[in-house]
Design an enzyme around this catalytic site. Structure first.
Site, PDB file in Angstrom:
ATOM      1  CB  SER A  33      65.026  50.962   9.691  1.00 17.68           C
ATOM      2  OG  SER A  33      64.329  49.979   8.966  1.00 17.68           O
TER       3      SER A  33
ATOM      4  CG  MET B  58      61.760  39.226  14.797  1.00 13.42           C
ATOM      5  SD  MET B  58      61.128  39.456  13.132  1.00 13.42           S
ATOM      6  CE  MET B  58      61.739  37.954  12.401  1.00 13.42           C
ATOM      7  NE  ARG B  59      57.529  36.106  21.757  1.00 16.06           N
ATOM      8  CZ  ARG B  59      57.540  34.921  22.356  1.00 16.06           C
ATOM      9  NH1 ARG B  59      58.352  33.978  21.936  1.00 16.06           N
ATOM     10  NH2 ARG B  59      56.737  34.674  23.378  1.00 16.06           N
TER      11      ARG B  59
ATOM     12  CG  LEU C 256      50.813  40.286  18.488  1.00 17.38           C
ATOM     13  CD1 LEU C 256      50.029  41.599  18.497  1.00 17.38           C
ATOM     14  CD2 LEU C 256      52.053  40.406  19.362  1.00 17.38           C
TER      15      LEU C 256
ATOM     16  CG  HIS D  27      55.135  40.366   5.197  1.00 16.65           C
ATOM     17  ND1 HIS D  27      55.919  39.542   5.974  1.00 16.65           N
ATOM     18  CD2 HIS D  27      55.083  39.806   3.953  1.00 16.65           C
ATOM     19  CE1 HIS D  27      56.321  38.514   5.227  1.00 16.65           C
ATOM     20  NE2 HIS D  27      55.835  38.647   4.012  1.00 16.65           N
TER      21      HIS D  27
ATOM     22  CG  ASP E 196      53.484  37.864   7.917  1.00 20.72           C
ATOM     23  OD1 ASP E 196      53.597  38.787   8.734  1.00 20.72           O
ATOM     24  OD2 ASP E 196      54.414  37.083   7.659  1.00 20.72           O
TER      25      ASP E 196
END
Ligand code: GRF
Length: 203
Positions: A15, A92-93, A95, A111, A147
């Site tokens: 989204s 969802m990984r 880097l 986030h 994050d």
């Protein structure tokens, strides 16, 4: 102004990707989406991007030996598409170093909490359980830690006594869809620099 070329990385619903695509299409964000990459073939967002006529690529990690090989393949695909900025949108990984080095201070993430509080996979639930009265979302530059990088935009929402994780997540998500385009507009339309961790806009 020449349009910046964006690459969007997703793993799921997409989204935030849709919000970025829409903001580019109406000219609010001075950019075009050059390619959408998913690490999951079954991500609903990648089907949406394909139907929308965007260039897409599916690169599952299991097709590659290790994280760096996977990241190198993604960077190759981004570079083929002439991507200048990378937007992680529910990707969802973590880097690897070579990926971040390929796009220094040009990778963004969103986030669903007010960083540095509540990093990790369950930002909304952790905030709710802590009992905060205000939560929100953070768009930040990506570094090697989860994050963690310099903050570009934050938007806040109230936490109501009646909230559960779904109602709070929905309230935050609505703001995410404004925050990501807002961050892109700021970074792409005015000069900025990093002072330590601070993103300082010069205009
Ligand atoms: C969002 O809550 C985002 O903040 C987090 O993952 C979720 C992705 O949602 N990183 P969507 O795939 O963009 O709908």
């Amino acid at each position: 102004m020449a349009l910046a070329r964006l690459g969007i990385l997703i793993s799921g619903r997409g989204s935030n990707m849709m919000a970025i695509v829409a903001a580019c299409e109406v000219g609010v964000v001075p950019a075009e989406v050059a390619v959408v990459v998913s690490n999951r073939a079954d991500a609903p967002g990648i089907a949406w991007a394909r139907e929308r006529g965007l260039a897409t690529a599916v690169l599952p990690q299991r097709d590659f030996g290790d994280r760096e090989a996977h990241d190198r393949a993604i960077v190759d695909r981004l570079q083929q598409a002439g991507v200048e900025w990378v937007c992680l949108a529910g990707y969802m990984r973590l880097l690897s170093k070579p990926f971040i080095a390929a796009y220094p201070s040009r990778i963004l993430n969103i986030h669903p909490a007010l960083l540095p509080s509540f990093p990790g996979l369950h930002g909304q639930q952790d905030a709710l359980e802590w009992g905060v009265r205000v939560s929100g979302c953070t768009v930040h530059l990506v570094d090697l830690e989860l994050d963690h990088g310099p903050i570009v935009v934050q938007r806040t929402v109230p936490v109501e006594d009646t909230d559960d994780v779904d109602t709070l997540s929905a309230r935050i998500l609505e703001q995410e869809h404004h925050a990501y385009p807002e961050a892109l507009v700021k970074l792409l339309s005015q000069p900025w620099r990093l002072e330590g961790r601070r993103v300082v806009f010069e205009a």
